[in-house]
Design a protein around this motif. Structure first.
Motif, PDB file in Angstrom:
ATOM      1  N   LEU A 256      -4.353 -14.844   4.348  1.00 59.45           N
ATOM      2  CA  LEU A 256      -3.926 -14.868   3.135  1.00 59.45           C
ATOM      3  C   LEU A 256      -3.613 -13.309   2.588  1.00 59.45           C
ATOM      4  CD1 LEU A 256      -7.111 -16.218   1.487  1.00 59.45           C
ATOM      5  CD2 LEU A 256      -4.935 -17.209   1.378  1.00 59.45           C
ATOM      6  N   LYS A 257      -3.904 -12.098   3.568  1.00 56.52           N
ATOM      7  CA  LYS A 257      -3.415 -10.658   3.311  1.00 56.52           C
ATOM      8  C   LYS A 257      -1.840 -10.603   3.125  1.00 56.52           C
ATOM      9  CE  LYS A 257      -4.386  -8.042   6.446  1.00 56.52           C
ATOM     10  NZ  LYS A 257      -4.818  -6.274   7.161  1.00 56.52           N
ATOM     11  N   THR A 258      -1.643 -11.141   4.280  1.00 54.37           N
ATOM     12  CA  THR A 258      -0.395 -10.929   4.237  1.00 54.37           C
ATOM     13  C   THR A 258       0.757 -11.371   2.946  1.00 54.37           C
ATOM     14  OG1 THR A 258      -0.486 -10.724   6.903  1.00 54.37           O
ATOM     15  CG2 THR A 258       1.965 -11.161   6.105  1.00 54.37           C
ATOM     16  N   PRO A 259       0.664 -12.794   3.212  1.00 54.55           N
ATOM     17  CA  PRO A 259       1.450 -12.798   1.448  1.00 54.55           C
ATOM     18  C   PRO A 259       1.201 -12.548   0.552  1.00 54.55           C
ATOM     19  CG  PRO A 259       0.640 -14.834   2.338  1.00 54.55           C
ATOM     20  CD  PRO A 259      -0.236 -13.530   3.370  1.00 54.55           C
ATOM     21  N   ILE A 260      -0.230 -12.242  -0.366  1.00 55.96           N
ATOM     22  CA  ILE A 260      -0.669 -11.377  -1.004  1.00 55.96           C
ATOM     23  C   ILE A 260      -0.180 -10.371  -0.944  1.00 55.96           C
ATOM     24  CG2 ILE A 260      -2.539 -10.279  -2.429  1.00 55.96           C
ATOM     25  CD1 ILE A 260      -4.557 -12.586  -2.007  1.00 55.96           C
ATOM     26  N   ALA A 261       0.302  -8.697  -0.036  1.00 59.71           N
ATOM     27  CA  ALA A 261       1.132  -8.334   0.063  1.00 59.71           C
ATOM     28  C   ALA A 261       2.258  -8.095  -0.415  1.00 59.71           C
ATOM     29  CB  ALA A 261       0.610  -7.570   1.201  1.00 59.71           C
ATOM     30  N   VAL A 262       3.165  -8.923  -0.056  1.00 61.02           N
ATOM     31  CA  VAL A 262       4.501  -9.831  -0.127  1.00 61.02           C
ATOM     32  C   VAL A 262       4.678  -9.644  -1.314  1.00 61.02           C
ATOM     33  CG1 VAL A 262       6.399 -11.052   0.702  1.00 61.02           C
ATOM     34  CG2 VAL A 262       5.035 -10.081   2.217  1.00 61.02           C
ATOM     35  N   ILE A 263       3.268 -11.088  -2.097  1.00 61.09           N
ATOM     36  CA  ILE A 263       4.101 -11.099  -3.696  1.00 61.09           C
ATOM     37  C   ILE A 263       4.290 -10.024  -4.721  1.00 61.09           C
ATOM     38  CG2 ILE A 263       2.789 -12.783  -5.235  1.00 61.09           C
ATOM     39  CD1 ILE A 263       2.113 -14.752  -3.544  1.00 61.09           C
ATOM     40  N   ALA A 264       2.532  -9.467  -4.286  1.00 60.25           N
ATOM     41  CA  ALA A 264       2.392  -7.984  -5.147  1.00 60.25           C
ATOM     42  C   ALA A 264       4.082  -6.872  -4.590  1.00 60.25           C
ATOM     43  CB  ALA A 264       1.025  -7.354  -4.459  1.00 60.25           C
ATOM     44  N   GLY A 265       4.350  -6.452  -3.892  1.00 58.73           N
ATOM     45  CA  GLY A 265       5.553  -5.752  -3.598  1.00 58.73           C
ATOM     46  C   GLY A 265       6.515  -6.596  -4.225  1.00 58.73           C
ATOM     47  N   TYR A 266       6.811  -7.380  -4.312  1.00 62.59           N
ATOM     48  CA  TYR A 266       8.442  -7.810  -5.330  1.00 62.59           C
ATOM     49  C   TYR A 266       7.800  -8.089  -6.559  1.00 62.59           C
ATOM     50  CZ  TYR A 266      10.683  -9.307  -0.469  1.00 62.59           C
ATOM     51  OH  TYR A 266      11.032  -9.852   0.540  1.00 62.59           O
ATOM     52  N   THR A 267       6.673  -8.310  -7.057  1.00 62.77           N
ATOM     53  CA  THR A 267       6.538  -8.059  -8.196  1.00 62.77           C
ATOM     54  C   THR A 267       5.945  -6.764  -8.177  1.00 62.77           C
ATOM     55  OG1 THR A 267       4.731  -9.923  -7.943  1.00 62.77           O
ATOM     56  CG2 THR A 267       4.862  -9.430  -9.916  1.00 62.77           C
ATOM     57  N   GLU A 268       6.126  -5.799  -7.938  1.00 60.84           N
ATOM     58  CA  GLU A 268       6.238  -5.134  -8.715  1.00 60.84           C
ATOM     59  C   GLU A 268       7.215  -4.093  -8.226  1.00 60.84           C
ATOM     60  OE1 GLU A 268       4.419  -0.309  -6.814  1.00 60.84           O
ATOM     61  OE2 GLU A 268       3.757  -2.133  -5.871  1.00 60.84           O
TER      62      GLU A 268
END
Length: 362
Positions: free
Chosen positions: A76-88
């Protein structure tokens, strides 16, 4: 009176030992000072050792649960980090057409992981729930026909053997999930032959189902752990694979009173086999081992029964003349088979003269 005192003393000693074990002190063997009776001491020590084994099993289960939690956290950590990066990045005014696709992809991965966890928990908890009797042939043909549509989209042909006409008591949705997970797993490693085979067989009041692919196969170490919760082979760690599919399949099969196993060789493909117990239905599942005889034409079955009848009758005829030894009776039976037409004539004459078949009635 003395015997009663001795028995009472044994009960008191056994009670003290059991109290010690119940308090968790299971590491020390039962000593002679605690229990004088040798047989009782041996029985109590077997109880103690079983408690030690159960404690070790619980510790191992706890260790696997910790590893499972760590695996889920990593997934779960990996996709959350990707989503957070693109959202930022989007919040800073940086846009790209692929951003939305990446966010949707990672969200789908997270959703699949969560759904797998829910299915895993449900498989652990649902035992003997929503079961009903179904005809195996109609049920499996429906399930496999739906799966064939999915495999054809990937360019893979799904073939299955003739399905025995037997009755099962199953949770239809849960068992369908088993075959779906096995076929999905086979799709992942199908190889160049692009073919998956499902075979059925009936033996010893069980229906056996095998799912075979001709792909990459797996090592012996992987095969030993493939049904563990959240286990993934090294080759599968880069794929969208939660490591729960085969664990769920194993849990569902065992909840139905069956078992599942795997045979595999690297480069030769993999075959998963599980069985489910059959329901006894008069006239259908009674003769579980005589399917070859049942498939014979009716005339052939009648002739075969008559042949064995003649062998028995002729053997009995020879035994009437005191040739009762095993070898002589057997030889007589084979000789009688060769002289069957003549014996038949004698039988007719015997019936005409005496009015009865003597070798069966005497």
């Amino acid at each position: 009176m003395a015997g009663l005192i001795v028995r009472r003393k044994r009960y008191v000693e056994a009670g003290r030992v059991l109290n010690r074990l119940a308090e968790g002190d299971t590491d020390r063997p039962v000593s002679e000072s605690e229990c004088k009776d040798k047989d009782m001491r041996a029985k109590l020590d077997r109880v103690r050792w079983r408690m030690v084994e159960m404690k070790d099993e619980a510790a191992e289960k706890e260790r696997k649960n910790r590893e499972a939690i760590a695996a889920v956290a990593h997934d779960l950590k990996t996709p959350i980090a990707v989503i957070a990066g693109y959202t930022e990045a989007m919040a800073d005014g940086i846009y790209g057409e692929e951003y939305f696709d990446k966010i949707l992809q990672k969200t789908t991965e997270m959703n699949e992981t969560v759904l797998s966890l829910v299915e895993s928990a449900r498989a652990d908890g649902e035992k003997n729930g929503n079961f009903r009797q179904v005809g195996a042939r109609a049920y499996w043909e429906g399930v496999l026909s739906n799966l064939a549509v999915i495999t054809e989209e990937s360019g893979v042909r799904l073939k299955w053997s003739k399905i025995p006409d037997v009755t099962l008591r199953i949770n239809e949705n849960e068992v369908a999930r088993v075959i779906q997970n096995l076929v999905t797993n086979a799709l992942r490693y199908v190889g160049d032959k692009k073919r998956i085979e499902v075979s059925f067989s009936k033996k010893n009041a069980r229906l056996y189902v095998s799912v075979r692919d001709f792909g990459t196969g797996m090592t012996k170490e992987t095969a030993e752990h493939v049904f563990d919760r959240f286990y993934r082979a090294e080759s599968a760690r880069t794929e969208r694979n939660s490591g729960l599919g085969l664990y769920i399949a194993k849990t569902v099969v065992e909840n139905h009173g069956g078992a599942i196993g795997v045979r595999s060789r690297p480069g030769k493909g993999t075959c998963f086999t599980f069985y489910l117990p059959l329901i006894f239905v008069s006239g259908k599942n009674r003769n579980l081992s005589g399917t070859a005889f049942e498939r014979m034409p009716r005339v052939a079955r009648i002739l075969l029964v008559l042949l064995f009848g003649w062998v028995f009758g002729c053997s009995y005829r020879f035994s009437r003349f005191r040739y009762t030894g095993t070898i002589s009776t057997l030889i007589g039976g084979f000789v009688a088979i060769g002289l069957m037409p003549l014996v038949w004539v004698f039988d007719l004459i015997d019936v005409a003269l005496t009015g009865r078949i003597s070798y069966l009635c005497d």
